[in-house]
Design an enzyme around this catalytic site. Structure first.
Site, PDB file in Angstrom:
ATOM      1  N   LYS A 118      41.668 -26.833 -71.308  1.00 49.45           N
ATOM      2  CA  LYS A 118      40.381 -26.425 -71.754  1.00 49.45           C
ATOM      3  C   LYS A 118      40.009 -26.825 -73.328  1.00 49.45           C
ATOM      4  CE  LYS A 118      39.308 -22.896 -68.368  1.00 49.45           C
ATOM      5  NZ  LYS A 118      40.804 -22.863 -67.767  1.00 49.45           N
ATOM      6  N   GLU A 202      36.006 -18.216 -77.715  1.00 48.82           N
ATOM      7  CA  GLU A 202      34.588 -18.492 -77.456  1.00 48.82           C
ATOM      8  C   GLU A 202      33.514 -17.614 -77.728  1.00 48.82           C
ATOM      9  OE1 GLU A 202      34.135 -20.121 -73.619  1.00 48.82           O
ATOM     10  OE2 GLU A 202      35.125 -22.198 -74.270  1.00 48.82           O
ATOM     11  N   HIS A 237      35.260 -13.709 -61.286  1.00 45.41           N
ATOM     12  CA  HIS A 237      35.387 -15.228 -61.753  1.00 45.41           C
ATOM     13  C   HIS A 237      35.450 -15.947 -60.712  1.00 45.41           C
ATOM     14  CE1 HIS A 237      35.324 -13.491 -65.814  1.00 45.41           C
ATOM     15  NE2 HIS A 237      36.316 -12.869 -65.590  1.00 45.41           N
ATOM     16  N   ARG A 294      38.734 -32.979 -59.284  1.00 40.89           N
ATOM     17  CA  ARG A 294      39.096 -32.904 -57.829  1.00 40.89           C
ATOM     18  C   ARG A 294      37.775 -32.703 -57.033  1.00 40.89           C
ATOM     19  NH1 ARG A 294      38.412 -27.759 -56.850  1.00 40.89           N
ATOM     20  NH2 ARG A 294      39.264 -26.012 -58.336  1.00 40.89           N
TER      21      ARG A 294
END
Length: 661
Positions: A118, A202, A237, A294
């Site tokens: 990420k 973040e 999540h 994907r």
């Protein structure tokens, strides 16, 4: 151009069957792989060829890279589709497939690697104008640097693993003095889950939305964005409900999202199907989250609103074909998808295992079910517990949501605990209809979905009695009304919910009554429909209202589903006063085949009307036969374990003289 003639699908369950369907439409043969636990699975039975990879665990089978490559050679396959999960985002495996001379149905390994981290993905895309959440994605992973960056970014703060997903290695931090502990625990979890303990920081957005854009790219530089999906309803999540197009977005935001997704895909030389995911704050600003290299689980909703077969496009692109000259200009209608899992929402969504004794999928306009299970499927602990994806499409969001709720009401899953009740309540929640949801909604609005379903004991007991009555009566026509059998006598069932609490059901001249504690239910026009494999549908009328209930008799109880809730009603014991099974001469006959489980009296004993004489197990429930009159037990030659046939005399009570008179 290298054509695909035989495709090996390196996956299982519903996605394997989904890929088989598209490959078959293109005239491509399919090869299924399976583990020992999946030897009788639907995707195995439906393939042109099937080959076992090894033991029951994923590492022994679906993650066994050497076994997969050997299967390619042994079956003559020339291409491999990884589906999603397992090895679908393993760049090293993709490279091994390509190096062995096979076609990899997916993006180039280097494109996969560029998005695997990420932090690296953000470093690559931010200079190209893809919007990013304020944060730190740098290579310096020292505690000192991370603590300094955390103070600069501000709070609340999200500490997140750079690799992987699914919420692992993720911590929300409210204050600076919590950062050090969060870094240590997130590193440990990321190292254990992904073998990579690098972190990124973040700014944590409070109650955001999760919106993603489907992309498709060919080998000649063409990149399409195929509209967006909202996936905000999540638990731990992980997505639960997805819909397309995303509601409550203005046209400028949509267009900007599509453009940013195309930039992201083009900048890494992407090929095939992929998803660019964003987080959207309360003001409507969106930020890059990650790119999934994907096919996504929720791709069917995009297929519904575009009319495209994304798997077929993947296969054509892998062969070297260009994308069609024209892409869909705008979405058509609205689509929802929900994921049905073998899990218990009341126990923090803990996975469940066991056999699905009965599976009934909904049908009708705009309804699609992608599944790898059927009645009798065994749900093992070795793989993801997803049972199916239920997809609906309508002319607009309101129609699609109505179809979704109807389809969930028509779904039947018996035998083990699933999230079906949870999905029914969730999709009927006013907040979903009004779209006032966010990624933490399931956690913070438990009152709208966690209310335990009512389990009316009267309805369950009456259904069990009606089913027994149908079997006793031997009706050839399952729709024949039950009230026509010896109407001049009352039939009575007694269910002991505990040693002190009882349910009583009676039937007299077609009127059925159930009494359980303070609960009472009266039905008329009762009918029972046999749907096979121990599945019954009980119909009745309460006043002017028709009611129906699906039922599956179980050992010591009954599993029921009224389309709103599913529950298992257990009874400590079931008894029946079999007036209707006794002749005037005191003969008591078995009203259904079964096995003797207990003898309560011996021949020659004086008994009173209602005394227990013999218990037998029939229809997965213990039934106790009682004396029809005061008198003497003169015949009872059965023993525990003996089989009893329907209509067989099980005992005879010789009535006292006044009773006989």
């Amino acid at each position: 151009m290298k054509r695909i003639h035989r495709l090996l699908i390196a996956n299982r369950g519903e996605i394997a069957r989904r890929i088989q369907r598209s490959a078959r439409a293109l005239g491509i043969e399919t090869v299924a792989v399976y583990s020992e636990a999946d030897h009788n699975a639907l995707h195995v039975r439906e393939a042109d060829q099937a080959i076992c990879l090894g033991g029951a665990t994923a590492s022994q089978s679906y993650l066994n890279r050497d076994a997969l490559l050997a299967a390619m050679r042994d079956t003559g396959a020339d291409a491999l589709h990884p589906g999603y999960g397992f090895l679908s985002e393993d760049a090293n495996f993709a490279e091994a497939v390509i190096d062995a001379g096979f076609i990899w149905v997916g993006p180039p390994p280097e494109a996969m690697r560029s998005m695997a981290s990420k932090a690296a993905a953000k470093q690559t895309l931010e200079p190209r104008g893809v919007p990013m959440i304020p944060g730190y994605h740098g290579d310096d992973q020292s505690d000192e640097r991370l603590l300094a960056e955390a103070e600069t970014i501000g709070f609340p703060l999200l500490v997140k693993a750079s690799a992987g997903g699914g919420g692992k290695g993720m911590r929300v931090v409210e204050r600076l003095d919590q950062v050090a502990d969060a870094l240590a625990s997130a590193r440990r979890e990321a190292r254990n889950a992904f073998g990579d303990d690098r972190l990124l920081l973040e700014r944590y957005l409070v109650n955001p939305r999760h919106v993603e854009v489907q992309v498709m790219a060919d080998q000649h530089g063409a990149v399409w964005s195929l509209f967006e999906r909202d996936c905000s309803l999540q638990r731990r999540h992980q997505k639960v409900v997805e819909e397309a197009p995303a509601p409550a977005l203005d046209d400028d935001t949509r267009t900007a999202m599509w453009k940013a997704a195309e930039i992201a895909a083009a900048s890494i030389g992407y090929v095939g199907a992929g998803t660019v995911e964003y987080i959207v704050d309360a003001s409507g600003d969106f930020f890059f989250l990650e790119m999934n290299t994907r096919l996504q689980v929720e791709h069917p909703v995009t297929e519904c609103i575009t009319g495209l077969d994304l798997v077929a496009l993947q296969l054509r692109v892998a062969e070297g074909e260009s994308l069609p000259a024209e892409r869909p200009a705008e979405p058509v209608g609205h689509a929802f998808e929900v994921r049905l899992y073998a899990e218990d929402p009341e126990q923090d969504f803990r996975p469940t295992t066991g056999m699905l004794s009965q599976v009934v999928w909904p049908q009708g306009p705009g309804v699609r079910v992608d599944t790898g299970v059927e009645s009798g499927s065994e749900i093992s602990p070795f793989y993801d517990p997803m049972l199916a994806k239920l997809i609906v499409h309508g002319a607009d969001r309101r129609e699609a949501l109505a179809r979704l709720n109807r389809a969930l009401a028509d779904t039947r899953l018996a035998g083990l605990t699933t999230n079906l009740n949870f999905l029914r309540r969730l999709c009927a929640a006013p907040d979903l209809a009004e779209f006032t949801i966010h990624t933490h909604w399931i956690e913070t609005h438990r009152d709208q979905w966690e209310t335990r379903a009512e389990q009316p004991a009267c309805w369950s007991a009456l259904a069990a009695s009606a089913i027994q009555h149908t079997l006793d009566s031997g009706h050839a026509d399952p729709w024949q009304k039950l009230s026509g059998w010896r109407r001049f006598q009352q039939r009575r069932w007694l269910y002991n919910r505990s040693e002190t609490e009882q349910c009583v059901v009676t039937e007299h001249q077609g009127v059925w009554q159930a009494h359980c504690g303070t609960e009472t239910l009266t039905l008329s026009d009762v009918t029972v429909e046999s749907l096979g494999a121990g599945h019954y549908r009980v119909h009745g009328r309460a006043g002017q209202r028709r009611r129906q209930l699906d039922a599956w008799p179980q050992a010591g109880g009954i599993e029921v589903d009224d389309g709103h809730s599913r529950w298992l009603q257990l009874w400590w014991q079931a008894e029946a006063a079999h007036e209707d099974g006794a002749g005037g001469d005191g003969l008591v006959k078995a009203l259904m085949p079964g096995t003797v489980t207990a003898i309560h009296q011996t021949t020659g004993t004086r008994v009173k009307r209602g005394d227990k004489i013999l218990s037998m197990e029939a229809m997965k429930m213990e039934t106790t036969l009682t004396a029809p009159t005061d008198g003497t037990l003169v015949q009872c030659s059965l023993s525990v374990g003996d089989r009893v046939d329907d209509g067989q005399v099980v005992f005879v009570v010789e009535a006292d003289e006044e009773d006989a008179a």
